[in-house]
Design a protein around this motif. Sequence first.
Motif, PDB file in Angstrom:
ATOM      1  N   ALA A 189     -11.506  11.492   9.484  1.00  0.00           N
ATOM      2  CA  ALA A 189     -11.914  10.253   8.812  1.00  0.00           C
ATOM      3  C   ALA A 189     -11.372  10.187   7.392  1.00  0.00           C
ATOM      4  CB  ALA A 189     -13.435  10.152   8.815  1.00  0.00           C
ATOM      5  N   THR A 190     -11.181  11.352   6.762  1.00  0.00           N
ATOM      6  CA  THR A 190     -10.650  11.370   5.384  1.00  0.00           C
ATOM      7  C   THR A 190      -9.220  10.862   5.333  1.00  0.00           C
ATOM      8  OG1 THR A 190     -10.137  13.700   5.786  1.00  0.00           O
ATOM      9  CG2 THR A 190     -12.157  13.212   4.570  1.00  0.00           C
ATOM     10  N   VAL A 191      -8.452  11.081   6.412  1.00  0.00           N
ATOM     11  CA  VAL A 191      -7.084  10.553   6.476  1.00  0.00           C
ATOM     12  C   VAL A 191      -7.104   9.061   6.783  1.00  0.00           C
ATOM     13  CG1 VAL A 191      -4.898  10.661   7.736  1.00  0.00           C
ATOM     14  CG2 VAL A 191      -6.087  12.778   7.110  1.00  0.00           C
ATOM     15  N   LEU A 192      -7.939   8.655   7.728  1.00  0.00           N
ATOM     16  CA  LEU A 192      -8.023   7.243   8.108  1.00  0.00           C
ATOM     17  C   LEU A 192      -8.416   6.373   6.924  1.00  0.00           C
ATOM     18  CD1 LEU A 192      -9.844   7.564  11.569  1.00  0.00           C
ATOM     19  CD2 LEU A 192      -7.423   7.111  11.167  1.00  0.00           C
ATOM     20  N   SER A 193      -9.304   6.877   6.094  1.00  0.00           N
ATOM     21  CA  SER A 193      -9.793   6.075   4.974  1.00  0.00           C
ATOM     22  C   SER A 193      -8.737   5.879   3.887  1.00  0.00           C
ATOM     23  CB  SER A 193     -11.034   6.731   4.367  1.00  0.00           C
ATOM     24  OG  SER A 193     -10.707   7.977   3.782  1.00  0.00           O
ATOM     25  N   ARG A 194      -7.658   6.659   3.915  1.00  0.00           N
ATOM     26  CA  ARG A 194      -6.616   6.562   2.886  1.00  0.00           C
ATOM     27  C   ARG A 194      -5.434   5.709   3.322  1.00  0.00           C
ATOM     28  NH1 ARG A 194      -9.409  11.207   1.952  1.00  0.00           N
ATOM     29  NH2 ARG A 194      -9.356  12.126  -0.155  1.00  0.00           N
ATOM     30  N   CYS A 195      -5.508   5.147   4.534  1.00  0.00           N
ATOM     31  CA  CYS A 195      -4.359   4.414   5.080  1.00  0.00           C
ATOM     32  C   CYS A 195      -4.759   2.992   5.470  1.00  0.00           C
ATOM     33  CB  CYS A 195      -3.810   5.125   6.326  1.00  0.00           C
ATOM     34  SG  CYS A 195      -3.289   6.829   6.050  1.00  0.00           S
ATOM     35  N   LEU A 196      -3.771   2.105   5.443  1.00  0.00           N
ATOM     36  CA  LEU A 196      -3.915   0.807   6.096  1.00  0.00           C
ATOM     37  C   LEU A 196      -3.568   1.008   7.566  1.00  0.00           C
ATOM     38  CD1 LEU A 196      -2.360  -1.885   3.716  1.00  0.00           C
ATOM     39  CD2 LEU A 196      -4.736  -1.202   3.979  1.00  0.00           C
ATOM     40  N   GLN A 197      -4.497   0.627   8.477  1.00  0.00           N
ATOM     41  CA  GLN A 197      -4.312   0.916   9.895  1.00  0.00           C
ATOM     42  C   GLN A 197      -3.865  -0.342  10.643  1.00  0.00           C
ATOM     43  OE1 GLN A 197      -7.672   3.099  11.624  1.00  0.00           O
ATOM     44  NE2 GLN A 197      -8.412   3.503   9.551  1.00  0.00           N
ATOM     45  N   PHE A 198      -2.871  -0.180  11.512  1.00  0.00           N
ATOM     46  CA  PHE A 198      -2.389  -1.266  12.354  1.00  0.00           C
ATOM     47  C   PHE A 198      -2.347  -0.776  13.808  1.00  0.00           C
ATOM     48  CE2 PHE A 198      -0.591  -2.179   8.177  1.00  0.00           C
ATOM     49  CZ  PHE A 198      -0.911  -3.522   8.023  1.00  0.00           C
TER      50      PHE A 198
ATOM     51  N   HIS B 211       0.857  -1.188   0.000  1.00  0.00           N
ATOM     52  CA  HIS B 211       0.000   0.000   0.000  1.00  0.00           C
ATOM     53  C   HIS B 211       0.889   1.233   0.000  1.00  0.00           C
ATOM     54  CE1 HIS B 211      -3.415   2.594   1.273  1.00  0.00           C
ATOM     55  NE2 HIS B 211      -4.145   1.629   0.721  1.00  0.00           N
ATOM     56  N   HIS B 212       0.284   2.371  -0.350  1.00  0.00           N
ATOM     57  CA  HIS B 212       1.097   3.585  -0.406  1.00  0.00           C
ATOM     58  C   HIS B 212       1.101   4.357   0.907  1.00  0.00           C
ATOM     59  CE1 HIS B 212      -3.032   4.794  -1.600  1.00  0.00           C
ATOM     60  NE2 HIS B 212      -2.764   5.840  -0.850  1.00  0.00           N
ATOM     61  N   ALA B 213       0.211   3.991   1.869  1.00  0.00           N
ATOM     62  CA  ALA B 213       0.153   4.730   3.143  1.00  0.00           C
ATOM     63  C   ALA B 213      -0.196   3.757   4.269  1.00  0.00           C
ATOM     64  CB  ALA B 213      -0.872   5.860   3.073  1.00  0.00           C
ATOM     65  N   TYR B 214       0.596   3.797   5.318  1.00  0.00           N
ATOM     66  CA  TYR B 214       0.369   2.937   6.479  1.00  0.00           C
ATOM     67  C   TYR B 214       0.224   3.819   7.727  1.00  0.00           C
ATOM     68  CZ  TYR B 214       1.957  -0.950   3.543  1.00  0.00           C
ATOM     69  OH  TYR B 214       2.096  -1.878   2.545  1.00  0.00           O
ATOM     70  N   LEU B 215      -0.690   3.440   8.612  1.00  0.00           N
ATOM     71  CA  LEU B 215      -0.891   4.163   9.863  1.00  0.00           C
ATOM     72  C   LEU B 215      -0.673   3.200  11.025  1.00  0.00           C
ATOM     73  CD1 LEU B 215      -1.826   6.634  11.541  1.00  0.00           C
ATOM     74  CD2 LEU B 215      -4.183   5.813  11.251  1.00  0.00           C
ATOM     75  N   PHE B 216       0.306   3.513  11.887  1.00  0.00           N
ATOM     76  CA  PHE B 216       0.595   2.695  13.066  1.00  0.00           C
ATOM     77  C   PHE B 216       0.130   3.449  14.309  1.00  0.00           C
ATOM     78  CE2 PHE B 216       4.024   1.712   9.980  1.00  0.00           C
ATOM     79  CZ  PHE B 216       3.676   0.389   9.725  1.00  0.00           C
ATOM     80  N   THR B 217      -0.727   2.822  15.097  1.00  0.00           N
ATOM     81  CA  THR B 217      -1.281   3.463  16.302  1.00  0.00           C
ATOM     82  C   THR B 217      -0.966   2.608  17.522  1.00  0.00           C
ATOM     83  OG1 THR B 217      -3.439   2.365  16.140  1.00  0.00           O
ATOM     84  CG2 THR B 217      -3.151   4.418  14.922  1.00  0.00           C
ATOM     85  N   GLY B 218      -0.940   3.241  18.665  1.00  0.00           N
ATOM     86  CA  GLY B 218      -0.667   2.550  19.923  1.00  0.00           C
ATOM     87  C   GLY B 218      -0.062   3.497  20.929  1.00  0.00           C
ATOM     88  N   THR B 219       0.023   3.064  22.189  1.00  0.00           N
ATOM     89  CA  THR B 219       0.586   3.907  23.235  1.00  0.00           C
ATOM     90  C   THR B 219       2.094   4.029  23.060  1.00  0.00           C
ATOM     91  OG1 THR B 219       0.783   1.986  24.683  1.00  0.00           O
ATOM     92  CG2 THR B 219      -1.209   3.302  24.875  1.00  0.00           C
TER      93      THR B 219
END
Length: 591
Positions: free
Chosen positions: A164-173, A38-46
């Motif tokens: 939400a527009t940013v979240l929808s463009r990324c693969l979220q982990f 994918h062209h955009a990845y989002l990594f979330t966590g503490t």
Amino acid sequence: MGYQVLARKWRPKNFHQLVGQDHVSRALVNALDTDRLHHAYLFTGTRGVGKTTLARILAKCLNCETGVTSEPCGICSTCEAIDTGRFVDLIEVDAASRTKVEDTRELLDNVQYAPTQGRYKVYLIDEVHMLSTHSFNALLKTLEEPPPHVKFLLATTDPQKLPATVLSRCLQFQLKNMPAERVVEHLRFLLTEEKVSFDEASLRLLGRAADGSMRDALSLTDQAIAFGQGNLVAEQIASMLGVLDHQHLQGLLRALVKHDPAELMAVVATLAEQAPDFASVLQDLASLLHRLTLAQVVPDALPEDQLNREELIQLAASLPAEEVQLYYQLAIEGRRDLPLAPDPRTGLEMTLLRMLAFRPQGIPELPEQPLTPQATDPKLQAPETAETLAHESISSAEIATQPVVQGQPSEPQRAAEPRVSPLTPAVAMQVNEPQAVQNVSALPPRVHQEKLATLENNEDWLQMFDQLNLQGWAGTQVRNLCLLERQGNSLRFAAPAQALAFINDDLKASLLSQLQNLLKEDLQLAFEAQDPLPFDNVSVRREKLRGQLLTATLESFQQHPHIQLLEEVFDAELDAASLVPAAWLEENKLH
């Protein structure tokens, strides 16, 4: 070269070294191996769970000189440059310091240019939620359709703030918090490699203090090594962290078990000298009560290396399960209400005293002397006062001349009811039980028992049970046993399958020791599950007796002329739930 902190020295270099995030590394490895990037990845966590580390590993996988791979070589110039932060095509942006839209536009002006050194130009934007609304708007179009040589890796601790527009463009982990057990396991490996001496208790303290963050765990370990001059010792770690000594916590628990408020306040006074965080004291006490419940219900769930494991099991056997649950609930509520207390120590003391005040008391004891003279009727020994018999002196003329309340609808008038003191449970217990109930085969009260010198059948077992010194949780479990048979020195017991699971080896050994002491002979015990049981166990026999006692007591009240007169004159109803046979009280006092 100067000292390198553990968090940087042991930063994972590939997916195999990554700890505790298998669900994310598996997805990324599969995507790299099948060329589905994918062209955009989002990594979330503490904080400290590996968001930036994952992004750098992914950047190495994309730009390693051996090709796009899930296993970068780690030795080529590109991998070394990324590890040391010198790779020009890995652009790391701290969004917290570059929140303005001008900063974002300047960044995006260079997106169209091909990478200088690597295969892909990777934009790593940390704490991306800090960008302003205008910055997000400027980023949206490029984030959705970047050039083929560009990858966006976003990291944040607060994904709820992202549009939400940013979240929808990324693969979220979503990266997980590190369990304390996983932190301890990693620290054990790391310190062994570093040749630093440690004990297991110190690792557990560091694992809990890390609160799910591996980076925090490594930073605390660095501090602990310096504090202990190269050695990790539990007492020193506890002092460094300001953690309460477990001996003080168990002192609080022992005072609660003894129901001794003076000892409880003495332990609190000792605690106060150390200036602890009283909210943490209640939190640690709740955690200890949780482990105590595990020792009562699922002893095998307690880790073998648990501090003072044997003492916990002993306390679990001496404290009823319902008290443990009450203490746990009050500890949780006390911690929540601590900010409202006049001062933290007062809040702690009131919480502990509340535990003693509200612990289950059982059935209240009868006073040794009757409160009032007893009734002459042998069937009902309840006191007859002037109020309770006032209806006997009311004549029919008096009933007819009662005043009518003004303003009420006309309807048949009834006599004004004299105030009758209700029958309290203590009074109700004094009803003599009928002869039919007294002849029921049951467990005789302990005070009337003679010590049995033999144990041949289940009836002997039922009578011998009260001679066993089994209290609390242990006694509750043994009540589920019935004696199937005796063959020589071998006793075969049975219990329902669900109950037999709680009779552990320690309890079996205690039961064997007490039976041998009572019978003065060597015995062997065998246990098996049977549903249903062929004979009554202690619990079933007592419930049968209680049911018969309650039925007979209720019939005695219903047939008593005074009760019948109350029902007839005042349309009263007998509250069966308030009746407690006297034998129940005796059993509660003795057991």
